[in-house]
Structures are given as C-alpha cells and as structure tokens.
Design a protein around this motif. Structure first.
Motif, PDB file in Angstrom:
ATOM      1  N   SER A  33       0.836  -1.201   0.000  1.00  0.00           N
ATOM      2  CA  SER A  33       0.000   0.000   0.000  1.00  0.00           C
ATOM      3  C   SER A  33       0.874   1.255   0.000  1.00  0.00           C
ATOM      4  CB  SER A  33      -0.902   0.023   1.239  1.00  0.00           C
ATOM      5  OG  SER A  33      -1.660   1.216   1.265  1.00  0.00           O
ATOM      6  N   LEU A 133     -11.897   6.073   4.776  1.00  0.00           N
ATOM      7  CA  LEU A 133     -11.511   4.997   3.862  1.00  0.00           C
ATOM      8  C   LEU A 133     -12.197   5.144   2.504  1.00  0.00           C
ATOM      9  CD1 LEU A 133     -11.393   1.863   6.199  1.00  0.00           C
ATOM     10  CD2 LEU A 133      -9.465   3.056   5.131  1.00  0.00           C
ATOM     11  N   TRP A 137     -10.131   5.552  -0.759  1.00  0.00           N
ATOM     12  CA  TRP A 137     -10.319   4.612  -1.865  1.00  0.00           C
ATOM     13  C   TRP A 137     -10.611   5.357  -3.164  1.00  0.00           C
ATOM     14  CZ3 TRP A 137     -14.849   3.994  -4.683  1.00  0.00           C
ATOM     15  CH2 TRP A 137     -14.813   2.970  -5.638  1.00  0.00           C
ATOM     16  N   SER A 141      -8.331   5.128  -6.373  1.00  0.00           N
ATOM     17  CA  SER A 141      -8.927   4.542  -7.576  1.00  0.00           C
ATOM     18  C   SER A 141      -8.553   5.325  -8.829  1.00  0.00           C
ATOM     19  CB  SER A 141     -10.455   4.500  -7.454  1.00  0.00           C
ATOM     20  OG  SER A 141     -10.847   3.580  -6.474  1.00  0.00           O
ATOM     21  N   ALA A 149      -7.195  -0.354  -5.689  1.00  0.00           N
ATOM     22  CA  ALA A 149      -7.322   0.617  -4.597  1.00  0.00           C
ATOM     23  C   ALA A 149      -8.003  -0.013  -3.387  1.00  0.00           C
ATOM     24  CB  ALA A 149      -8.092   1.845  -5.067  1.00  0.00           C
ATOM     25  N   LEU A 150      -8.967  -0.888  -3.640  1.00  0.00           N
ATOM     26  CA  LEU A 150      -9.645  -1.567  -2.536  1.00  0.00           C
ATOM     27  C   LEU A 150      -8.676  -2.476  -1.783  1.00  0.00           C
ATOM     28  CD1 LEU A 150     -12.441  -1.968  -1.184  1.00  0.00           C
ATOM     29  CD2 LEU A 150     -12.733  -3.936  -2.697  1.00  0.00           C
ATOM     30  N   GLY A 153      -5.757   0.043  -0.387  1.00  0.00           N
ATOM     31  CA  GLY A 153      -6.077   1.215   0.408  1.00  0.00           C
ATOM     32  C   GLY A 153      -7.251   1.093   1.348  1.00  0.00           C
ATOM     33  N   VAL A 154      -7.929  -0.057   1.351  1.00  0.00           N
ATOM     34  CA  VAL A 154      -9.064  -0.223   2.261  1.00  0.00           C
ATOM     35  C   VAL A 154      -8.906  -1.489   3.097  1.00  0.00           C
ATOM     36  CG1 VAL A 154     -11.567  -0.523   2.437  1.00  0.00           C
ATOM     37  CG2 VAL A 154     -10.624   1.061   0.754  1.00  0.00           C
TER      38      VAL A 154
END
Length: 184
Positions: A33, A133, A137, A141, A149-150, A153-154
């Motif tokens: 990440s 979040l 995201w 994205s 991205a999910l 980043g999430v």
C-alpha cells in the motif's frame, strides 16, 4: 470581540491539531500500500467528539493548511502540496469531513450513561473511519483502479479501523466531558 471562551476553544482546537500531527508520527508501513497505517484518524475523530462539528472541522482544516504550508505534520513527516495530491490525498481530505461527521453525531451524546456513550462512540468511530476509507479509496482509484485501490487502500486498514474505533469509544466519555466543559 474575542472572548476568553473563544480563546480557550481556539487553544483546545490547536491542541487537537497537534495531536493529529503527533498521530502522523506513529505510522506503520503497510505492505503493498502507498498509504501508512497511523494514529491520525483516531486523533481526528477524537477532535470531532471533543470539539463538536464546527471546531472539529476547523481542527482538520488547520491541520491540512499547516501541512500544505510545509510543516511536517503528515504521516512520516511529509508536508507540502504534493502530499495533498498524492496517494494519501483522499484520506487527508476525509480527515476534516470525518471530524465534522463525528462532531455532528456526538450532539446526541452525553458523558453519561457511560455504557451508552461507549457504544455510540464506537459507532461514530466506525462511521468516521468508513468515510475516511471511502474518500481514500476514491482518490487511490484514480491512480490504480478501483479493485487495486480496494486491496491496497481499504482492506489492510479494516483491522486498524476496528481497533481505533474501540479506543475512541473507550475515551468518548472523557472527550464528551471536555466538550461540555468547553461549552461548545
């Protein structure tokens, strides 16, 4: 006219700006990440609970302005406009909005009964973290696509969201007592 009350509230707001910046110094690299895990979100949401929506938002905006002006307040000591346009941009924007959301939600809370404050504080913490979040995201994205991205980043941040929301819930009675003492 500037009153003593307003000065006290401004000092409290600046103290939370400092806490948010200190939270950026407690960061952990997340493998895969471009975004670190930090304590900033806990401090931002605490600002919302303690300062209410208006001053919580102000704390977030002052924090962003300080970083944009070059003060090393972002995670890892980063600063400048590049941090506000890089991979962490969506999360940083989410900070102020999450403080506003949690501050608005806290209007229904009082320090007592403690069990209710803790329970609802946890819910507000989850809501604030989910907003951060979601915006993070969205920003990621644009750089790497929605699915990547999910996963970058999430998903890696969900455990931290739960732990920090629980921590916020436990200190919620104190933060609300501070809010009441500040008469905000």
């Amino acid at each position: 006219m500037i009153t003593t009350h307003r000065i006290v509230v401004l000092v409290a707001t600046l103290a939370f700006v400092g806490l948010i910046a200190l939270g950026g110094r407690v960061d952990v690299v997340v493998p895969g990440s471009p975004v670190p895990q930090s304590l900033q979100t806990l401090a931002v949401l605490a600002a919302g609970l303690a300062l209410g929506p208006r001053w919580g938002l102000a704390a977030g905006l002052i924090y962003l302005a300080a970083g944009a002006l070059g003060l090393p307040v972002f995670a890892g000591g980063a600063s400048g406009l590049s941090a506000l346009t890089g991979p962490t941009a969506g999360y940083l924007v989410g900070f102020s909005l999450a403080a506003l959301l949690v501050g608005a939600g806290s209007r229904t809370l009082s320090p007592r009964p403690v069990w209710r404050t803790i329970l609802l504080g946890f819910g507000l913490g989850l809501a604030g973290h989910l907003l951060i979040l979601a915006l993070g995201w969205a920003g990621l994205s644009l750089r790497m696509g929605a699915a990547d991205a999910l996963s970058a980043g999430v998903t890696p941040f969900l455990w931290g969201m739960a732990v920090k929301s629980a921590a916020l819930a436990l200190i919620a009675p104190l933060l609300l007592a501070l809010r009441d003492r500040l008469n905000i």
